[in-house]
Design an enzyme around this catalytic site. Structure first.
Site, PDB file in Angstrom:
ATOM      1  N   THR A  87       0.734  -1.467  -0.646  1.00 30.87           N
ATOM      2  CA  THR A  87       0.025   0.053   0.196  1.00 30.87           C
ATOM      3  C   THR A  87       0.958   0.931  -0.020  1.00 30.87           C
ATOM      4  OG1 THR A  87      -1.802  -1.366   1.287  1.00 30.87           O
ATOM      5  CG2 THR A  87      -1.714   1.467   1.112  1.00 30.87           C
ATOM      6  N   LYS A 162      -7.598   1.896  -3.202  1.00 30.42           N
ATOM      7  CA  LYS A 162      -7.101   1.324  -1.546  1.00 30.42           C
ATOM      8  C   LYS A 162      -7.666   2.147  -1.227  1.00 30.42           C
ATOM      9  CE  LYS A 162      -5.267  -0.731   1.986  1.00 30.42           C
ATOM     10  NZ  LYS A 162      -5.758  -1.691   1.927  1.00 30.42           N
ATOM     11  N   LYS A 237      -1.903   5.160   8.435  1.00 30.75           N
ATOM     12  CA  LYS A 237      -1.172   4.811   7.976  1.00 30.75           C
ATOM     13  C   LYS A 237      -1.979   5.343   6.314  1.00 30.75           C
ATOM     14  CE  LYS A 237       1.513   1.924   3.877  1.00 30.75           C
ATOM     15  NZ  LYS A 237       1.867   0.852   3.804  1.00 30.75           N
TER      16      LYS A 237
HETATM   17  P1  NAD Z   1       6.033  -5.896   7.341  1.00 33.44           P
HETATM   18  O1  NAD Z   1       6.800  -4.778   7.846  1.00 33.44           O
HETATM   19  O2  NAD Z   1       5.667  -6.764   7.846  1.00 33.44           O
HETATM   20  O3  NAD Z   1       7.176  -6.587   5.787  1.00 33.44           O
HETATM   21  C1  NAD Z   1       7.367  -5.571   5.364  1.00 33.44           C
HETATM   22  C2  NAD Z   1       8.476  -5.897   4.564  1.00 33.44           C
HETATM   23  O4  NAD Z   1       9.939  -6.001   3.859  1.00 33.44           O
HETATM   24  C3  NAD Z   1       9.746  -6.728   5.970  1.00 33.44           C
HETATM   25  O5  NAD Z   1      10.164  -8.059   5.988  1.00 33.44           O
HETATM   26  C4  NAD Z   1      10.802  -6.017   5.796  1.00 33.44           C
HETATM   27  O6  NAD Z   1      12.035  -6.252   5.960  1.00 33.44           O
HETATM   28  C5  NAD Z   1      11.225  -5.877   3.869  1.00 33.44           C
HETATM   29  N1  NAD Z   1      11.666  -4.792   3.541  1.00 33.44           N
HETATM   30  C6  NAD Z   1      12.241  -3.785   3.612  1.00 33.44           C
HETATM   31  N2  NAD Z   1      12.304  -2.870   3.170  1.00 33.44           N
HETATM   32  C7  NAD Z   1      13.186  -3.672   2.090  1.00 33.44           C
HETATM   33  C8  NAD Z   1      13.999  -3.865   1.059  1.00 33.44           C
HETATM   34  N3  NAD Z   1      14.968  -2.881   0.863  1.00 33.44           N
HETATM   35  N4  NAD Z   1      14.048  -5.180   0.454  1.00 33.44           N
HETATM   36  C9  NAD Z   1      13.475  -6.147   0.728  1.00 33.44           C
HETATM   37  N5  NAD Z   1      13.010  -6.624   1.667  1.00 33.44           N
HETATM   38  C10 NAD Z   1      12.523  -5.427   2.619  1.00 33.44           C
HETATM   39  O7  NAD Z   1       4.597  -4.997   6.752  1.00 33.44           O
HETATM   40  P2  NAD Z   1       3.421  -5.829   6.085  1.00 33.44           P
HETATM   41  O8  NAD Z   1       2.346  -6.020   6.967  1.00 33.44           O
HETATM   42  O9  NAD Z   1       3.863  -7.268   5.529  1.00 33.44           O
HETATM   43  O10 NAD Z   1       2.456  -4.991   5.730  1.00 33.44           O
HETATM   44  C11 NAD Z   1       3.347  -4.671   3.571  1.00 33.44           C
HETATM   45  C12 NAD Z   1       2.429  -3.837   2.696  1.00 33.44           C
HETATM   46  O11 NAD Z   1       1.275  -4.248   3.012  1.00 33.44           O
HETATM   47  C13 NAD Z   1       2.706  -2.608   3.808  1.00 33.44           C
HETATM   48  O12 NAD Z   1       2.321  -1.506   2.470  1.00 33.44           O
HETATM   49  C14 NAD Z   1       1.138  -2.375   4.385  1.00 33.44           C
HETATM   50  O13 NAD Z   1       0.674  -1.089   4.370  1.00 33.44           O
HETATM   51  C15 NAD Z   1       0.076  -3.618   3.895  1.00 33.44           C
HETATM   52  N6  NAD Z   1      -0.880  -4.138   4.097  1.00 33.44           N
HETATM   53  C16 NAD Z   1      -0.433  -4.573   4.947  1.00 33.44           C
HETATM   54  C17 NAD Z   1      -1.615  -5.163   5.461  1.00 33.44           C
HETATM   55  C18 NAD Z   1      -1.536  -6.345   7.251  1.00 33.44           C
HETATM   56  O14 NAD Z   1      -2.794  -6.416   7.669  1.00 33.44           O
HETATM   57  N7  NAD Z   1      -0.395  -5.843   7.603  1.00 33.44           N
HETATM   58  C19 NAD Z   1      -2.787  -5.830   5.175  1.00 33.44           C
HETATM   59  C20 NAD Z   1      -3.077  -5.245   4.346  1.00 33.44           C
HETATM   60  C21 NAD Z   1      -2.074  -3.846   3.305  1.00 33.44           C
END
Ligand code: NAD
Length: 290
Positions: A87, A162, A237
Protein backbone atom coordinates in the site's frame (compact mmCIF):
# COMPACT_ATOMS: atom_id res chain seq x y z
CA UNK A 1 6.09 -19.53 -13.46
CA UNK A 2 9.44 -18.15 -12.31
CA UNK A 3 8.63 -15.54 -9.67
CA UNK A 4 10.72 -13.20 -7.49
CA UNK A 5 9.19 -12.04 -4.20
CA UNK A 6 10.71 -8.99 -2.52
CA UNK A 7 9.58 -8.18 1.04
CA UNK A 8 8.76 -11.30 3.06
CA UNK A 9 7.11 -9.64 6.08
CA UNK A 10 3.78 -10.36 7.77
CA UNK A 11 1.96 -10.27 4.44
CA UNK A 12 4.67 -11.21 1.92
CA UNK A 13 5.80 -14.45 3.62
CA UNK A 14 2.40 -16.20 3.54
CA UNK A 15 1.68 -14.86 0.03
CA UNK A 16 4.99 -16.29 -1.25
CA UNK A 17 4.28 -19.58 0.56
CA UNK A 18 0.94 -19.88 -1.25
CA UNK A 19 2.65 -19.40 -4.63
CA UNK A 20 5.11 -22.17 -3.76
CA UNK A 21 2.26 -24.45 -2.62
CA UNK A 22 0.62 -23.91 -6.03
CA UNK A 23 3.78 -25.21 -7.73
CA UNK A 24 5.50 -21.97 -8.77
CA UNK A 25 9.27 -21.48 -8.68
CA UNK A 26 9.72 -18.62 -6.18
CA UNK A 27 12.95 -16.85 -5.23
CA UNK A 28 12.70 -14.35 -2.37
CA UNK A 29 14.63 -11.53 -0.77
CA UNK A 30 14.04 -9.48 2.38
CA UNK A 31 16.57 -7.08 3.92
CA UNK A 32 15.73 -8.58 7.32
CA UNK A 33 17.01 -11.97 6.11
CA UNK A 34 13.59 -13.61 6.49
CA UNK A 35 13.32 -17.08 4.96
CA UNK A 36 10.16 -18.90 3.91
CA UNK A 37 9.87 -22.70 3.46
CA UNK A 38 10.11 -23.59 -0.21
CA UNK A 39 11.21 -20.09 -1.30
CA UNK A 40 14.79 -20.02 -2.63
CA UNK A 41 16.75 -17.27 -0.90
CA UNK A 42 18.61 -14.69 -3.03
CA UNK A 43 21.40 -12.45 -1.74
CA UNK A 44 19.77 -9.28 -3.08
CA UNK A 45 16.64 -7.99 -4.77
CA UNK A 46 18.23 -7.74 -8.23
CA UNK A 47 19.62 -11.29 -7.90
CA UNK A 48 16.10 -12.57 -7.16
CA UNK A 49 14.60 -10.52 -10.01
CA UNK A 50 16.99 -11.46 -12.80
CA UNK A 51 15.37 -14.13 -14.95
CA UNK A 52 11.98 -13.90 -13.21
CA UNK A 53 8.86 -13.58 -15.37
CA UNK A 54 7.02 -11.79 -12.58
CA UNK A 55 8.56 -9.80 -9.71
CA UNK A 56 6.25 -9.15 -6.74
CA UNK A 57 7.04 -6.51 -4.11
CA UNK A 58 5.35 -6.30 -0.68
CA UNK A 59 7.07 -3.41 1.09
CA UNK A 60 6.31 -0.93 3.90
CA UNK A 61 5.83 2.34 1.95
CA UNK A 62 6.27 4.35 -1.26
CA UNK A 63 9.77 5.68 -0.50
CA UNK A 64 11.09 2.13 -0.02
CA UNK A 65 9.20 0.92 -3.10
CA UNK A 66 10.86 3.65 -5.23
CA UNK A 67 14.31 2.72 -3.89
CA UNK A 68 13.77 -0.99 -4.43
CA UNK A 69 12.28 -0.44 -7.91
CA UNK A 70 15.39 1.58 -8.91
CA UNK A 71 17.47 -1.52 -8.20
CA UNK A 72 15.08 -4.15 -9.53
CA UNK A 73 14.00 -2.65 -12.85
CA UNK A 74 17.47 -2.69 -14.52
CA UNK A 75 17.91 -6.33 -13.43
CA UNK A 76 14.59 -7.55 -14.82
CA UNK A 77 14.35 -9.46 -18.10
CA UNK A 78 12.73 -7.54 -20.99
CA UNK A 79 9.01 -8.27 -21.12
CA UNK A 80 8.81 -9.28 -17.44
CA UNK A 81 6.12 -7.80 -15.18
CA UNK A 82 6.53 -5.95 -11.88
CA UNK A 83 3.58 -6.37 -9.49
CA UNK A 84 3.58 -4.13 -6.44
CA UNK A 85 1.21 -5.36 -3.73
CA UNK A 86 2.31 -2.81 -1.08
CA UNK A 87 0.00 0.00 0.00
CA UNK A 88 1.73 3.18 -1.21
CA UNK A 89 0.86 6.70 -2.37
CA UNK A 90 -0.66 7.01 -5.84
CA UNK A 91 2.28 9.17 -7.05
CA UNK A 92 4.85 6.50 -6.17
CA UNK A 93 2.79 3.82 -7.93
CA UNK A 94 2.58 5.97 -11.07
CA UNK A 95 6.29 6.90 -10.96
CA UNK A 96 7.34 3.24 -10.72
CA UNK A 97 4.86 2.35 -13.48
CA UNK A 98 6.47 4.96 -15.80
CA UNK A 99 9.94 3.70 -14.96
CA UNK A 100 8.92 0.09 -15.66
CA UNK A 101 7.26 1.03 -18.94
CA UNK A 102 10.35 2.96 -20.08
CA UNK A 103 12.39 -0.20 -19.45
CA UNK A 104 9.99 -2.33 -21.55
CA UNK A 105 8.41 -4.01 -18.53
CA UNK A 106 4.81 -4.52 -17.48
CA UNK A 107 3.57 -3.03 -14.21
CA UNK A 108 0.55 -3.61 -11.97
CA UNK A 109 -0.16 -1.80 -8.71
CA UNK A 110 -2.12 -4.38 -6.74
CA UNK A 111 -2.64 -3.41 -3.09
CA UNK A 112 -4.64 -5.87 -1.05
CA UNK A 113 -7.41 -6.06 1.46
CA UNK A 114 -7.79 -8.99 3.86
CA UNK A 115 -4.85 -8.66 6.25
CA UNK A 116 -2.52 -11.40 7.46
CA UNK A 117 -5.44 -13.83 7.81
CA UNK A 118 -6.37 -13.34 4.16
CA UNK A 119 -2.72 -13.59 3.06
CA UNK A 120 -2.35 -16.91 4.90
CA UNK A 121 -5.65 -18.36 3.72
CA UNK A 122 -5.13 -17.14 0.12
CA UNK A 123 -8.34 -15.09 0.26
CA UNK A 124 -7.02 -11.56 -0.33
CA UNK A 125 -8.80 -9.04 -2.55
CA UNK A 126 -6.48 -7.35 -5.07
CA UNK A 127 -7.28 -3.85 -6.38
CA UNK A 128 -5.30 -3.41 -9.55
CA UNK A 129 -4.07 -0.66 -11.84
CA UNK A 130 -2.07 -1.08 -15.05
CA UNK A 131 -2.40 -2.22 -18.65
CA UNK A 132 -4.77 -5.04 -19.57
CA UNK A 133 -1.77 -7.16 -20.65
CA UNK A 134 0.10 -6.71 -17.38
CA UNK A 135 -3.05 -7.49 -15.40
CA UNK A 136 -3.67 -10.64 -17.48
CA UNK A 137 -0.11 -11.83 -16.77
CA UNK A 138 -0.54 -11.40 -13.01
CA UNK A 139 -4.13 -12.62 -12.72
CA UNK A 140 -3.34 -16.36 -12.27
CA UNK A 141 -1.12 -15.39 -9.33
CA UNK A 142 -3.85 -13.20 -7.82
CA UNK A 143 -6.17 -16.22 -8.11
CA UNK A 144 -3.75 -18.24 -5.95
CA UNK A 145 -3.06 -15.54 -3.34
CA UNK A 146 -6.60 -14.21 -3.25
CA UNK A 147 -10.25 -14.75 -3.98
CA UNK A 148 -10.88 -11.66 -6.06
CA UNK A 149 -8.88 -9.29 -8.28
CA UNK A 150 -10.52 -6.18 -9.70
CA UNK A 151 -8.86 -4.37 -12.60
CA UNK A 152 -9.66 -0.77 -11.62
CA UNK A 153 -7.98 1.09 -14.49
CA UNK A 154 -4.58 2.48 -15.45
CA UNK A 155 -1.51 2.51 -13.16
CA UNK A 156 -2.33 4.02 -9.75
CA UNK A 157 -6.02 3.04 -9.92
CA UNK A 158 -5.48 0.12 -7.53
CA UNK A 159 -3.92 2.41 -4.92
CA UNK A 160 -6.71 4.95 -5.46
CA UNK A 161 -9.35 2.25 -4.78
CA UNK A 162 -7.48 1.03 -1.72
CA UNK A 163 -7.19 4.41 -0.02
CA UNK A 164 -10.80 5.36 -0.80
CA UNK A 165 -11.97 2.03 0.66
CA UNK A 166 -9.86 2.46 3.78
CA UNK A 167 -10.95 6.06 4.25
CA UNK A 168 -14.54 4.77 4.39
CA UNK A 169 -13.42 2.00 6.76
CA UNK A 170 -11.67 4.38 9.18
CA UNK A 171 -14.53 6.87 9.23
CA UNK A 172 -17.12 4.08 9.65
CA UNK A 173 -15.21 2.42 12.46
CA UNK A 174 -15.07 5.70 14.37
CA UNK A 175 -18.81 6.30 13.78
CA UNK A 176 -19.65 2.77 14.96
CA UNK A 177 -17.49 3.11 18.09
CA UNK A 178 -18.78 6.53 19.10
CA UNK A 179 -22.37 5.34 18.59
CA UNK A 180 -21.74 2.31 20.86
CA UNK A 181 -20.23 4.62 23.51
CA UNK A 182 -23.25 6.93 23.27
CA UNK A 183 -25.61 3.94 23.49
CA UNK A 184 -23.80 2.79 26.66
CA UNK A 185 -24.34 6.17 28.27
CA UNK A 186 -28.01 6.10 27.23
CA UNK A 187 -28.37 2.73 29.00
CA UNK A 188 -28.95 0.77 25.79
CA UNK A 189 -27.86 -2.87 25.90
CA UNK A 190 -25.01 -3.53 23.40
CA UNK A 191 -26.58 -6.69 22.03
CA UNK A 192 -29.85 -4.80 21.38
CA UNK A 193 -27.88 -2.02 19.73
CA UNK A 194 -26.25 -4.61 17.45
CA UNK A 195 -29.55 -6.37 16.73
CA UNK A 196 -31.13 -3.10 15.61
CA UNK A 197 -28.24 -1.40 13.76
CA UNK A 198 -26.98 -4.54 11.98
CA UNK A 199 -30.39 -4.86 10.32
CA UNK A 200 -31.13 -1.12 9.96
CA UNK A 201 -29.79 1.74 7.90
CA UNK A 202 -26.73 2.19 10.17
CA UNK A 203 -25.37 -1.23 9.22
CA UNK A 204 -21.83 -1.47 7.90
CA UNK A 205 -18.95 -3.89 7.64
CA UNK A 206 -17.54 -2.49 10.89
CA UNK A 207 -20.81 -3.24 12.73
CA UNK A 208 -21.90 -6.43 11.00
CA UNK A 209 -18.63 -8.25 10.28
CA UNK A 210 -16.04 -6.71 12.64
CA UNK A 211 -18.11 -5.50 15.57
CA UNK A 212 -15.91 -3.43 17.95
CA UNK A 213 -17.94 -4.51 21.02
CA UNK A 214 -16.65 -7.69 22.74
CA UNK A 215 -19.11 -10.57 22.87
CA UNK A 216 -21.41 -8.98 20.30
CA UNK A 217 -21.74 -10.03 16.65
CA UNK A 218 -19.31 -12.39 14.92
CA UNK A 219 -15.89 -13.06 16.48
CA UNK A 220 -13.56 -10.10 15.97
CA UNK A 221 -10.38 -8.62 17.52
CA UNK A 222 -12.63 -7.08 20.23
CA UNK A 223 -13.07 -10.66 21.50
CA UNK A 224 -9.30 -11.06 21.70
CA UNK A 225 -8.49 -8.01 23.84
CA UNK A 226 -8.19 -5.88 20.67
CA UNK A 227 -5.03 -7.64 19.44
CA UNK A 228 -4.76 -6.88 15.69
CA UNK A 229 -6.37 -7.80 13.27
CA UNK A 230 -5.75 -4.57 11.53
CA UNK A 231 -3.53 -2.43 13.72
CA UNK A 232 -4.45 1.19 14.44
CA UNK A 233 -1.08 2.34 13.06
CA UNK A 234 -1.83 0.69 9.69
CA UNK A 235 -5.16 2.53 9.60
CA UNK A 236 -3.25 5.72 10.42
CA UNK A 237 -0.91 5.05 7.49
CA UNK A 238 -3.80 4.53 5.05
CA UNK A 239 -5.71 7.60 6.27
CA UNK A 240 -2.52 9.63 5.80
CA UNK A 241 -2.24 8.36 2.21
CA UNK A 242 -5.88 9.26 1.49
CA UNK A 243 -5.38 12.81 2.80
CA UNK A 244 -2.13 13.16 0.85
CA UNK A 245 -4.01 12.12 -2.31
CA UNK A 246 -6.95 14.42 -1.48
CA UNK A 247 -4.57 17.39 -1.14
CA UNK A 248 -2.86 16.53 -4.43
CA UNK A 249 -6.15 16.62 -6.38
CA UNK A 250 -7.91 19.28 -4.23
CA UNK A 251 -10.70 16.96 -3.03
CA UNK A 252 -12.74 18.06 -0.03
CA UNK A 253 -12.60 15.16 2.51
CA UNK A 254 -13.55 16.54 5.94
CA UNK A 255 -14.54 13.18 7.45
CA UNK A 256 -11.33 11.55 6.22
CA UNK A 257 -9.35 14.44 7.73
CA UNK A 258 -11.15 14.07 11.07
CA UNK A 259 -10.53 10.30 11.08
CA UNK A 260 -6.83 10.89 10.37
CA UNK A 261 -6.57 13.37 13.27
CA UNK A 262 -8.30 10.98 15.67
CA UNK A 263 -6.22 7.91 14.72
CA UNK A 264 -3.04 10.02 14.90
CA UNK A 265 -3.90 11.05 18.45
CA UNK A 266 -4.86 7.49 19.36
CA UNK A 267 -1.60 6.01 18.03
CA UNK A 268 0.87 8.79 18.86
CA UNK A 269 -0.44 10.29 22.14
CA UNK A 270 -2.67 7.59 23.63
CA UNK A 271 -2.52 3.79 23.92
CA UNK A 272 -3.55 2.89 20.36
CA UNK A 273 -0.20 1.65 19.03
CA UNK A 274 -0.18 -2.13 18.67
CA UNK A 275 -3.94 -2.38 19.25
CA UNK A 276 -6.57 -3.20 16.69
CA UNK A 277 -8.17 -0.18 15.00
CA UNK A 278 -11.51 -1.15 16.62
CA UNK A 279 -9.99 -0.32 20.04
CA UNK A 280 -11.48 3.12 19.38
CA UNK A 281 -14.48 1.77 21.33
CA UNK A 282 -12.74 1.39 24.73
CA UNK A 283 -11.13 4.78 24.01
CA UNK A 284 -14.53 6.47 23.61
CA UNK A 285 -15.96 4.57 26.61
CA UNK A 286 -13.51 6.24 28.99
CA UNK A 287 -14.04 9.77 27.68
CA UNK A 288 -16.55 12.56 28.11
CA UNK A 289 -17.27 15.51 25.83
CA UNK A 290 -14.66 17.84 27.36
P1 NAD B 1 6.02 -5.81 7.23
O1 NAD B 1 6.75 -4.67 7.83
O2 NAD B 1 5.72 -7.02 8.08
O3 NAD B 1 6.81 -6.34 5.92
C1 NAD B 1 7.56 -5.54 5.06
C2 NAD B 1 8.85 -6.29 4.77
O4 NAD B 1 9.61 -5.57 3.81
C3 NAD B 1 9.73 -6.45 6.01
O5 NAD B 1 10.00 -7.83 6.25
C4 NAD B 1 11.01 -5.68 5.64
O6 NAD B 1 12.20 -6.25 6.18
C5 NAD B 1 10.97 -5.75 4.13
N1 NAD B 1 11.78 -4.73 3.48
C6 NAD B 1 11.92 -3.42 3.83
N2 NAD B 1 12.78 -2.80 2.99
C7 NAD B 1 13.20 -3.73 2.10
C8 NAD B 1 14.09 -3.72 1.00
N3 NAD B 1 14.74 -2.61 0.65
N4 NAD B 1 14.30 -4.88 0.31
C9 NAD B 1 13.66 -6.03 0.68
N5 NAD B 1 12.80 -6.11 1.72
C10 NAD B 1 12.57 -4.97 2.42
O7 NAD B 1 4.67 -5.23 6.63
P2 NAD B 1 3.36 -6.04 6.16
O8 NAD B 1 2.37 -6.05 7.27
O9 NAD B 1 3.78 -7.30 5.50
O10 NAD B 1 2.78 -5.01 5.07
C11 NAD B 1 3.35 -4.89 3.78
C12 NAD B 1 2.51 -3.94 2.97
O11 NAD B 1 1.16 -4.43 2.90
C13 NAD B 1 2.41 -2.51 3.53
O12 NAD B 1 2.45 -1.61 2.49
C14 NAD B 1 1.05 -2.52 4.25
O13 NAD B 1 0.49 -1.23 4.32
C15 NAD B 1 0.25 -3.43 3.35
N6 NAD B 1 -0.88 -4.09 4.00
C16 NAD B 1 -0.73 -4.70 5.22
C17 NAD B 1 -1.81 -5.32 5.81
C18 NAD B 1 -1.68 -5.99 7.17
O14 NAD B 1 -2.72 -6.33 7.77
N7 NAD B 1 -0.46 -6.23 7.68
C19 NAD B 1 -3.05 -5.34 5.16
C20 NAD B 1 -3.17 -4.77 3.90
C21 NAD B 1 -2.06 -4.14 3.33
Amino acid sequence: MKIAFIGLGNMGAPMAANLVAAGHDVTGFDVAGVTVDGVAQAGSGPEAASGAEVVITMLPNGAILRRVADELIPAMAPGATLVDCSTVDVDSARAVADQAQAAGLGFVDAPVSGGVGGATAGTLTFMCGGSADAFATAQPLFDIMGQKAVHCGEAGAGQAAKICNNMILGVTMIATCEAFALADKLGLDRQKMFDVVSTSSGYSWTMNAYCPAPGVGPKSPADNDYKPGFAAELMLKDLGLSQQAAEAVDADTPMGAAALALYRRFVEDEDGKGRDFSAMLPRFETRSRG
